[in-house]
Design a protein around this motif. Structure first.
Motif, short mmCIF file in Angstrom:
data_model
loop_
_atom_site.label_atom_id
_atom_site.label_comp_id
_atom_site.label_asym_id
_atom_site.label_seq_id
_atom_site.Cartn_x
_atom_site.Cartn_y
_atom_site.Cartn_z
N VAL A 190 -1.87 -5.20 -6.64
CA VAL A 190 -2.92 -6.22 -6.07
C VAL A 190 -2.75 -6.75 -4.72
CG1 VAL A 190 -3.77 -8.42 -6.89
CG2 VAL A 190 -2.73 -7.02 -8.57
N THR A 191 -3.73 -6.23 -3.96
CA THR A 191 -3.77 -6.44 -2.43
C THR A 191 -4.34 -7.89 -1.99
OG1 THR A 191 -5.69 -5.05 -1.93
CG2 THR A 191 -3.62 -3.77 -2.41
N MET A 204 -9.23 -10.26 3.98
CA MET A 204 -7.92 -9.82 3.64
C MET A 204 -7.37 -11.14 2.91
SD MET A 204 -6.47 -7.57 6.68
CE MET A 204 -7.43 -6.14 7.38
N GLY A 205 -8.16 -12.02 2.66
CA GLY A 205 -7.38 -13.17 1.75
C GLY A 205 -6.21 -13.66 2.41
N ALA A 212 3.34 -16.62 -3.01
CA ALA A 212 3.34 -16.75 -4.59
C ALA A 212 2.78 -17.86 -5.03
CB ALA A 212 4.47 -16.15 -5.06
N LEU A 213 3.47 -19.08 -4.51
CA LEU A 213 3.03 -20.30 -5.02
C LEU A 213 1.83 -20.75 -4.67
CD1 LEU A 213 6.37 -22.35 -3.78
CD2 LEU A 213 5.68 -21.39 -6.29
N LYS A 214 1.17 -20.42 -3.44
CA LYS A 214 -0.29 -20.43 -3.25
C LYS A 214 -1.14 -19.74 -4.47
CE LYS A 214 -4.06 -21.55 -0.89
NZ LYS A 214 -4.28 -21.06 0.60
N ASN A 225 4.15 -8.59 2.51
CA ASN A 225 4.55 -9.35 1.70
C ASN A 225 3.71 -9.86 0.69
OD1 ASN A 225 6.63 -9.05 3.47
ND2 ASN A 225 7.07 -11.17 4.15
N VAL A 226 2.40 -10.10 1.15
CA VAL A 226 1.25 -10.75 0.30
C VAL A 226 1.15 -9.84 -0.81
CG1 VAL A 226 -0.91 -11.25 -0.02
CG2 VAL A 226 0.36 -11.81 2.14
#
Lengths: 156, 156, 156, 156
Positions: free
Chosen positions: D77-78, B80-81, A111-113, A85-86
């Motif tokens: 973009v990961t 992995m952010g 997304a907002l982050k 999802n990221v």
């Protein structure tokens, strides 16, 4: 321009019609559609985009490219479950959320982050003490309004 | 028992006190605390747990174990952010959210998607047309109530 | 000190004995053992460490903490499939590879890329035109030699 | 058909010429090129493919689409660092490794673990006691031979 369309893997026919219209208008505007690659809203958005001659990317949670819905042109196989999802939202320049459950909520939050604009169509309402109501999401009135906002707000 | 404490990397001293008390009571109950390993709520929860002789795990977004706050016993380095948020909650048997921003919201959403109980202390309110208000989150009245609920609701 | 022990999920009893001895000596030296949390070499290393009173961390590829072998104290649930291999080695200060197949090879490669020392026990031989033979791996003669090297080479 | 081209982010001009020729021939065969999206071999392969009118996908380790080389059509973009290597190869139907260092080695290992065919051009030699030499990699004699093998061996 790369725009994510996010929402449930299973949805009502009304929601699917909305997602398909979003996909169609994105493609007509020259945008590439990226999504989670599965059914429901994701499939409807890809079908709409494909019907208008657009390109579609599906970022799959599982290990097989066969999991992609038939309207995905480029399946990205992550094998990373929910963590994909990221990737869906990080890769997008803006995001359109069509309804959606907890998975969609996680994508909105990521997304907002990450500072990626989110446009909502009948999606989540978020609030928190000390924050403004409907935090961070631009509420759209229909498919055309959602696409217009997603293109206008898109980050470079 | 492994319980996640989630919240902002920067927070008010009131929120930190609350998180520290949550960490302390979790450790006194014999639970291991898992968190994102950074500052703010994460650091306060680890400090509380460590002070009560508990074990603390920090799942870090970056590439260096040096990023962990000083109260993390076991730093897990993901590189992995944002995707590490999924790991924090998937590894927990229940989750306590102390206030929090969009990153915390993404963790709440991932937990609910995966069926992991979430207890909230001054955290997000979620709603969606056709869903019940305050979907999925058990609202707690204070640290003791949050810990009691997190232990009672914890999945096997 | 956090040391990874990596190797196949299924292995011969000889290889298991070697891995168990590695785990035992790591725990006796005060090191925490981190591994992929499943069977074979991973289970043997955890059994050895646990038998010597050590702490064991298992970074699981699947979605369930129940997948962990019975000697894992702290299961980290990633749901990320092969990508969890990166986490196993990034979290370690050094790595001991006991035999192993392609999954182990990926962990060796990730460790070497990230600058984390790798000690091999009957594991992969790597070569490339223009590179030295047995690139990057310190070959050990037995469990004691592997543990000694892993502790001596460990990064901060 | 989706084929990954993997190799170093910095490389000699000879290696770059080889990678560019591989990219060109893949595009001429109608294959989409997927790679890690950065410089060196990745950029050369994309330049070759783009020059022949092909489509190129770059799966980036960082958080910004601006990291992509100028010949990437679709940047994914990961933000997942080394873990993005898993995605590059999982998404491909076969893999061509052009020279390469430890990162490339990790991709070769992940591909072989997942059953995705790997063709090597001056890349790693792998061996292990009890395994055949040059385990799992099909050695090619040049760009044309590599592309022919990658297309012939590609999984469904």
């Amino acid at each position: 321009m790369l725009v994510a369309v996010i929402g449930d893997g299973f949805c009502s026919s009304e929601t699917a019609q909305l997602a398909e219209e979003v996909g169609r208008q994105l493609a007509e505007s020259g945008a590439v559609v990226i999504c989670g690659g599965l059914g429901g809203v994701m499939e409807a958005a890809c079908r709409g985009a494909r019907g208008a001659g657009g390109l579609t990317i599906g970022v799959l949670p599982g290990r097989s490219r066969q999991d992609a819905n038939p309207y995905v042109d480029i399946p990205i196989v992550t094998g990373m479950g929910e963590a994909r999802n990221v990737i869906v939202v990080s890769s997008a320049q803006s995001v359109i959320a069509v309804s959606g459950g907890y998975g969609t909520l996680s994508e909105i939050a990521h997304a907002l982050k990450l500072g990626i604009p989110v446009v909502g169509l009948g999606s989540w309402q978020l609030s928190k003490d000390g924050w403004d109501k409907q935090v961070g999401i631009t509420v759209a009135t229909g498919a055309a309004d959602a696409v217009r906002n997603a293109l206008a707000l898109a980050k470079a």
